[in-house]
Design a protein around this motif. Structure first.
Motif, PDB file in Angstrom:
ATOM      1  N   ASN A   6       0.692 -32.327  20.455  1.00 17.87           N
ATOM      2  CA  ASN A   6      -0.706 -32.703  20.266  1.00 17.87           C
ATOM      3  C   ASN A   6      -0.886 -33.863  19.290  1.00 17.87           C
ATOM      4  OD1 ASN A   6      -1.421 -30.718  22.043  1.00 17.87           O
ATOM      5  ND2 ASN A   6      -2.289 -29.343  20.516  1.00 17.87           N
ATOM      6  N   GLU A   7      -0.127 -33.871  18.210  1.00 20.70           N
ATOM      7  CA  GLU A   7      -0.269 -34.941  17.220  1.00 20.70           C
ATOM      8  C   GLU A   7       0.161 -36.285  17.792  1.00 20.70           C
ATOM      9  OE1 GLU A   7       1.426 -34.080  13.412  1.00 20.70           O
ATOM     10  OE2 GLU A   7       0.513 -32.088  13.368  1.00 20.70           O
ATOM     11  N   ARG A   8       1.243 -36.290  18.526  1.00 23.24           N
ATOM     12  CA  ARG A   8       1.732 -37.543  19.120  1.00 23.24           C
ATOM     13  C   ARG A   8       0.734 -38.054  20.164  1.00 23.24           C
ATOM     14  NH1 ARG A   8       7.503 -38.300  22.170  1.00 23.24           N
ATOM     15  NH2 ARG A   8       7.305 -40.535  22.470  1.00 23.24           N
ATOM     16  N   PHE A   9       0.220 -37.155  20.980  1.00 25.72           N
ATOM     17  CA  PHE A   9      -0.787 -37.514  21.973  1.00 25.72           C
ATOM     18  C   PHE A   9      -2.018 -38.100  21.276  1.00 25.72           C
ATOM     19  CE2 PHE A   9      -4.570 -36.267  24.459  1.00 25.72           C
ATOM     20  CZ  PHE A   9      -4.308 -36.951  25.633  1.00 25.72           C
ATOM     21  N   ALA A  14      -5.721 -42.562  20.017  1.00 25.54           N
ATOM     22  CA  ALA A  14      -6.427 -43.318  18.976  1.00 25.54           C
ATOM     23  C   ALA A  14      -5.994 -44.781  18.957  1.00 25.54           C
ATOM     24  CB  ALA A  14      -6.195 -42.678  17.613  1.00 25.54           C
ATOM     25  N   ALA A  15      -4.696 -45.011  19.075  1.00 25.05           N
ATOM     26  CA  ALA A  15      -4.192 -46.387  19.050  1.00 25.05           C
ATOM     27  C   ALA A  15      -4.721 -47.193  20.237  1.00 25.05           C
ATOM     28  CB  ALA A  15      -2.667 -46.385  19.048  1.00 25.05           C
ATOM     29  N   LEU A  16      -4.674 -46.604  21.424  1.00 25.08           N
ATOM     30  CA  LEU A  16      -5.181 -47.318  22.607  1.00 25.08           C
ATOM     31  C   LEU A  16      -6.682 -47.570  22.511  1.00 25.08           C
ATOM     32  CD1 LEU A  16      -3.273 -45.648  25.573  1.00 25.08           C
ATOM     33  CD2 LEU A  16      -2.921 -47.913  24.603  1.00 25.08           C
ATOM     34  N   ARG A  17      -7.414 -46.567  22.021  1.00 23.15           N
ATOM     35  CA  ARG A  17      -8.872 -46.712  21.885  1.00 23.15           C
ATOM     36  C   ARG A  17      -9.206 -47.862  20.933  1.00 23.15           C
ATOM     37  NH1 ARG A  17     -12.256 -45.303  18.096  1.00 23.15           N
ATOM     38  NH2 ARG A  17     -10.874 -43.874  17.024  1.00 23.15           N
ATOM     39  N   ARG A  18      -8.547 -47.885  19.797  1.00 25.56           N
ATOM     40  CA  ARG A  18      -8.810 -48.947  18.807  1.00 25.56           C
ATOM     41  C   ARG A  18      -8.396 -50.312  19.337  1.00 25.56           C
ATOM     42  NH1 ARG A  18      -6.222 -45.119  14.959  1.00 25.56           N
ATOM     43  NH2 ARG A  18      -7.921 -43.868  14.137  1.00 25.56           N
ATOM     44  N   GLU A  19      -7.256 -50.362  20.025  1.00 28.97           N
ATOM     45  CA  GLU A  19      -6.752 -51.602  20.606  1.00 28.97           C
ATOM     46  C   GLU A  19      -7.781 -52.225  21.551  1.00 28.97           C
ATOM     47  OE1 GLU A  19      -3.253 -51.945  23.648  1.00 28.97           O
ATOM     48  OE2 GLU A  19      -2.438 -51.531  21.654  1.00 28.97           O
ATOM     49  N   VAL A  33     -16.050 -37.045  29.294  1.00 27.04           N
ATOM     50  CA  VAL A  33     -15.887 -35.922  28.364  1.00 27.04           C
ATOM     51  C   VAL A  33     -16.787 -36.168  27.162  1.00 27.04           C
ATOM     52  CG1 VAL A  33     -13.503 -35.473  29.096  1.00 27.04           C
ATOM     53  CG2 VAL A  33     -13.926 -36.989  27.153  1.00 27.04           C
ATOM     54  N   THR A  34     -16.828 -35.234  26.244  1.00 28.18           N
ATOM     55  CA  THR A  34     -17.639 -35.411  25.045  1.00 28.18           C
ATOM     56  C   THR A  34     -16.866 -36.183  23.977  1.00 28.18           C
ATOM     57  OG1 THR A  34     -16.894 -33.371  23.983  1.00 28.18           O
ATOM     58  CG2 THR A  34     -18.807 -33.200  25.468  1.00 28.18           C
ATOM     59  N   ASP A  35     -17.617 -36.767  23.048  1.00 29.01           N
ATOM     60  CA  ASP A  35     -16.957 -37.446  21.933  1.00 29.01           C
ATOM     61  C   ASP A  35     -16.230 -36.437  21.049  1.00 29.01           C
ATOM     62  OD1 ASP A  35     -19.537 -36.510  21.198  1.00 29.01           O
ATOM     63  OD2 ASP A  35     -19.673 -37.941  19.556  1.00 29.01           O
ATOM     64  N   LYS A  36     -16.680 -35.201  21.061  1.00 25.51           N
ATOM     65  CA  LYS A  36     -15.998 -34.156  20.295  1.00 25.51           C
ATOM     66  C   LYS A  36     -14.610 -33.874  20.881  1.00 25.51           C
ATOM     67  CE  LYS A  36     -20.003 -31.977  18.259  1.00 25.51           C
ATOM     68  NZ  LYS A  36     -20.201 -33.150  17.473  1.00 25.51           N
ATOM     69  N   ALA A  37     -14.482 -33.954  22.207  1.00 23.57           N
ATOM     70  CA  ALA A  37     -13.172 -33.765  22.845  1.00 23.57           C
ATOM     71  C   ALA A  37     -12.223 -34.878  22.413  1.00 23.57           C
ATOM     72  CB  ALA A  37     -13.307 -33.746  24.361  1.00 23.57           C
ATOM     73  N   GLU A  42      -7.599 -36.830  19.116  1.00 25.30           N
ATOM     74  CA  GLU A  42      -7.078 -37.744  18.103  1.00 25.30           C
ATOM     75  C   GLU A  42      -6.608 -37.012  16.840  1.00 25.30           C
ATOM     76  OE1 GLU A  42      -9.669 -41.053  17.376  1.00 25.30           O
ATOM     77  OE2 GLU A  42      -9.527 -41.749  19.442  1.00 25.30           O
ATOM     78  N   ARG A  43      -7.200 -35.888  16.557  1.00 25.11           N
ATOM     79  CA  ARG A  43      -6.788 -35.092  15.384  1.00 25.11           C
ATOM     80  C   ARG A  43      -5.625 -34.168  15.699  1.00 25.11           C
ATOM     81  NH1 ARG A  43     -10.907 -31.622  13.958  1.00 25.11           N
ATOM     82  NH2 ARG A  43     -12.066 -32.110  15.834  1.00 25.11           N
ATOM     83  N   GLY A  44      -5.214 -34.142  16.968  1.00 25.50           N
ATOM     84  CA  GLY A  44      -4.090 -33.297  17.347  1.00 25.50           C
ATOM     85  C   GLY A  44      -4.444 -31.843  17.492  1.00 25.50           C
ATOM     86  N   VAL A  45      -5.731 -31.548  17.640  1.00 19.23           N
ATOM     87  CA  VAL A  45      -6.183 -30.164  17.751  1.00 19.23           C
ATOM     88  C   VAL A  45      -6.004 -29.648  19.169  1.00 19.23           C
ATOM     89  CG1 VAL A  45      -8.189 -28.634  17.532  1.00 19.23           C
ATOM     90  CG2 VAL A  45      -7.824 -30.466  15.875  1.00 19.23           C
TER      91      VAL A  45
END
Length: 48
Positions: A6-9, A14-19, A33-37, A42-45
């Motif tokens: 989960n953390e690696r995913f 996050a990296a692709l989104r920011r890029e 999906v929701t922004d909460k998803a 991104e938090r690895g949850v």
């Protein structure tokens, strides 16, 4: 079959989104999906 933790995913998403200059909300809208998803990813949850 490949597995990814989960953390690696989350770091990958996050990296692709920011890029691409997207907010979590904008990415969520594109994916239907929701922004909460996206935040959880991104938090690895969660990956789902």
């Amino acid at each position: 079959m490949h597995t990814i933790d989960n953390e690696r995913f989350g770091r990958f998403v996050a990296a692709l989104r920011r890029e691409r200059g997207l907010t979590q909300r904008a990415l969520a809208g594109r994916l239907g999906v929701t922004d909460k998803a996206v935040s959880k990813w991104e938090r690895g949850v969660s990956q789902s």
